[in-house]
Design a protein around this motif. Structure first.
Motif, PDB file in Angstrom:
ATOM      1  N   GLU A 139     -89.348   5.716  33.293  1.00 54.19           N
ATOM      2  CA  GLU A 139     -90.191   4.739  32.607  1.00 54.19           C
ATOM      3  C   GLU A 139     -89.512   4.222  31.341  1.00 54.19           C
ATOM      4  O   GLU A 139     -89.646   3.044  30.996  1.00 54.19           O
ATOM      5  CB  GLU A 139     -91.544   5.365  32.268  1.00 54.19           C
TER       6      GLU A 139
ATOM      7  N   ASP B  28     -86.965   1.674  32.418  1.00 53.53           N
ATOM      8  CA  ASP B  28     -87.631   0.406  32.739  1.00 53.53           C
ATOM      9  C   ASP B  28     -88.050  -0.329  31.463  1.00 53.53           C
ATOM     10  O   ASP B  28     -87.976  -1.567  31.395  1.00 53.53           O
ATOM     11  CB  ASP B  28     -88.876   0.662  33.599  1.00 53.53           C
TER      12      ASP B  28
ATOM     13  N   GLN C 256     -85.016  -1.946  30.044  1.00 52.06           N
ATOM     14  CA  GLN C 256     -84.646  -3.048  30.931  1.00 52.06           C
ATOM     15  C   GLN C 256     -85.560  -4.255  30.718  1.00 52.06           C
ATOM     16  O   GLN C 256     -85.110  -5.404  30.694  1.00 52.06           O
ATOM     17  CB  GLN C 256     -84.732  -2.582  32.404  1.00 52.06           C
ATOM     18  N   GLU C 257     -86.839  -3.996  30.557  1.00 50.62           N
ATOM     19  CA  GLU C 257     -87.829  -5.073  30.393  1.00 50.62           C
ATOM     20  C   GLU C 257     -87.636  -5.828  29.077  1.00 50.62           C
ATOM     21  O   GLU C 257     -87.709  -7.052  29.028  1.00 50.62           O
ATOM     22  CB  GLU C 257     -89.245  -4.478  30.440  1.00 50.62           C
TER      23      GLU C 257
END
Length: 243
Positions: free
Chosen positions: A207, A210, A213-214
């Motif tokens: 998580e 991510d 990355q987001e």
């Protein structure tokens, strides 16, 4: 823009004006946010717009909340405003360990408006379009019971829901300690389903990957896996808007 959407927007403007408020200074993207927030229900969207307009006139009569109006909140240097995410959303970080429940509730409410307005404005390219969004990061690392402020959290989210519809792109909660789980569960009862769906509790490596990355390494501070430096809200100088 589709013809059907144009018709809905025209009807929305008429509905708002029937309630005694002019929409002359507001573009279609602003009205669309209110429509989306009320599932395209014209009457509910118009009512929400008027309530927002009237609240804004009372709460922010000068159009903005100056630093000088919220000195007690700014002195803790607990809010940080980074650059833009990969999708162009401004990234705002709250260091919860630097926050203490306010004794001046009006000043705290003004501070919520101040930080949301400034965060959104940091993404303007010359002028406001009306559909800008933001990403919030609530960093709970090192918090103690002295920092817990359920009332403050509820106020912040309720302001987002009622007066900043469709402004929240995503909200990440980091390093949540066990004792805070019950607090968050209670706060969650005050949040709309649409808001809850935008909240991500980061609790494992995947998580967190991510999350990086987001948002993107350019906007994220080094301590969160990015390349940027933390910049306190009051140290950010926004360029003057056109017109």
């Amino acid at each position: 823009m589709e013809k059907s959407h144009e018709i809905v927007l025209t009807q929305m403007r008429k509905s708002v004006e029937k309630l005694g408020v002019s929409t002359e200074n507001y573009g279609d993207p602003t009205l669309t946010r209110f429509l989306n927030a009320r599932s395209m229900d014209l009457e509910k969207a118009a009512k929400m717009f008027v309530q927002w307009h009237n609240w804004r006139s009372t709460m922010v009569p000068n159009g903005f909340i100056a630093d000088s109006e919220v000195p007690d909140e700014l002195q803790h240097r607990k809010i940080f405003l980074q650059g833009l995410s990969k999708k162009g959303y401004p990234v705002m970080i709250v260091k919860a360990c630097k926050h203490f429940p306010s004794k001046d509730h009006l000043q705290f409410k003004k501070f919520v408006v101040h930080l949301l307005d400034k965060t959104i404005a940091s993404s303007f390219k010359g002028k406001e379009i009306g559909n800008e969004k933001l990403i919030g990061i609530l960093d709970l690392e090192h918090i103690t019971y002295k920092n817990v402020d359920a009332r403050g959290l509820i106020t912040g989210f309720q302001f987002l829901q009622a007066y900043y519809p469709e402004r929240l792109a995503k909200c990440y909660l980091l390093q949540m300690p066990r004792f805070f789980v019950a607090v968050w569960r209670m706060v969650s009862h005050f949040l709309e389903k649409a808001t809850l769906e935008k909240i991500v509790i980061v609790s494992n490596e995947d998580e967190h990957r991510d999350f990086i990355q987001e948002i993107g390494e350019q906007a994220l501070p080094e301590e969160y896996g990015g390349q940027a430096k933390l910049t306190a809200l009051q140290d950010v100088i926004l360029p003057q808007l056109e017109g």
